[in-house]
Design a protein around this motif. Structure first.
Motif: not given
Length: 383
Positions: A283-284, A286-288, A290-291, A313, A316
């Motif tokens: 999860d961490f 994936s957020r990283l 996407s940025a 995840s 992606g």
């Protein structure tokens, strides 16, 4: 009597088919179920290829019997197709071409296990022979960018320090390395990126979720290739941390004593905790990802299989280089300690993910026996 026995067998086969179909569907859902909330799903993802194969055989069985019951396993196969496509690749195996077009980006990813060979029975503290084996592969294929996991720098070795050798002898002038001193021994271990292309920016991003001291941070580097800026990530999700105790438990097939039962519980608990951490780390990441301000390529050791939540995840909407040009199951991990882990052909836990507008021109898995992981090599093209 014969007719009655046949009827009982037929009922048993229908029950067995239903049981296998239900288990396969649960496994097929693994990528969409978070292991923190569905703790058993990490274990289920490990057996999906085997269950899928069983269901396929059962479908053939019912078709040969000309039974309408064949529709049931067929439906399960259709519903499981997404997870199936993440596990299997059926491209014709071809010889990897050493010569590379300048337009391509050749990526290598390798968990080199601190330069310790897979069979460490004859290993000695002097790493020079093992370092040479690793770098012979690097020199042979000349990747533009290498993502290492469990890389180790040995400043005390001076000219034989792997870090210095890569920079000064093998032409990787640019790097991003997160090396923490292990055992206060002047040995620095961690993830690394080495590049022949200029790195204009880079960084180290520790995982906020971990239950082990040996978890490696993620490193990234922005490389310049022609007019393009590409962000490279080298990642290593938390290892299961198997040692002699865990491998010994895996070797025990029959549980006949309280001691063995306790060891099995210990092993399952350790695996459960690691699967949970994988979910949080994924999860961490994936957020990283996407940025990222640039198109990115992620390479590394996820310590999880293609049917897992972590794989889905982190990948992606990117492509998996193995699925683009690999063949069959493509296991990337083995073990000299455990016959079971050495024999399992489905442990594909290392990956190269690239943007969907990139193409994988060729792909290779190699380095058998040099580490407990195979290296991955992929030539990527951008339109």
């Amino acid at each position: 009597m014969r007719s009655k026995s046949k009827g009982i067998f037929n009922l048993f086969m229908k029950f067995f088919t239903s049981l296998m179909a239900a288990a396969t569907l649960i496994c097929a859902c693994s990528p969409f179920l978070h292991p923190v909330h569905f703790w058993f799903i990490g274990f289920m993802s490990l057996v999906f290829p085997y269950l899928f194969f069983v269901v396929f055989i059962l479908m053939v069985y019912w078709l040969l019997k000309k039974s309408r019951f064949a529709i049931f396993p067929l439906l399960v196969i259709i519903l499981s197709s997404y997870t199936f496509r993440n596990n299997f690749s059926f491209h014709k195996p071809v010889q990897f071409t050493l010569k590379k077009s300048p337009d391509l980006l050749r990526m290598m990813s390798w968990n080199i296990r601190h330069f310790i060979p897979n069979d460490e029975s004859n290993f000695r503290p002097s790493n020079s022979k093992q370092v040479k084996k690793v770098f012979e592969e690097v020199e042979k294929y000349q990747p533009d960018v290498i993502c290492f996991q469990e890389f180790i720098s040995l400043p005390g070795e001076k000219l034989n320090d792997p870090f210095k050798l890569l920079k000064e002898q093998y032409g990787y002038a640019f790097h991003q390395f997160d090396g923490s001193d292990i055992f206060h021994s002047n040995q620095y271990s961690g993830t690394a990126i080495f590049s022949k292309y200029p790195i204009v920016n880079g960084g180290v991003i520790p995982f906020p979720y971990s239950n082990a001291d040996n978890t490696e941070a993620t490193v990234f580097a922005d490389i310049i290739k022609g007019k393009d800026t590409i962000r490279i990530f080298s990642v290593h999700l938390q290892s299961f941390g198997f040692g002699i105790r865990e491998y010994k438990t895996l070797q025990t097939v029959k549980v006949t004593t309280d001691e063995k039962m306790n060891e099995s519980r210990y092993l399952l608990k350790k695996m459960k905790n690691t699967f949970n951490v994988h979910g949080l780390q994924a999860d961490f990441l994936s957020r990283l990802l996407s940025a990222s301000p640039y198109p990115y390529i992620l390479a590394g050791d996820l310590n999880d299989v293609p049917g897992s939540y972590a794989y889905m995840s982190v990948r992606g909407n990117h492509k998996d280089a193995f699925l683009e040009k690999g063949f069959f199951l493509g296991s990337t991990f083995t073990s000299s300690f455990s016959f079971l882990l050495k024999s399992i052909p489905t442990l594909r836990i290392d990956y190269i993910f690239h943007p969907s507008d990139f193409s994988t021109i060729q792909y290779k898995r190699g380095g058998v026996g040099i580490s407990d992981h195979y290296y991955l090599l992929a030539d990527l093209a951008r339109p």
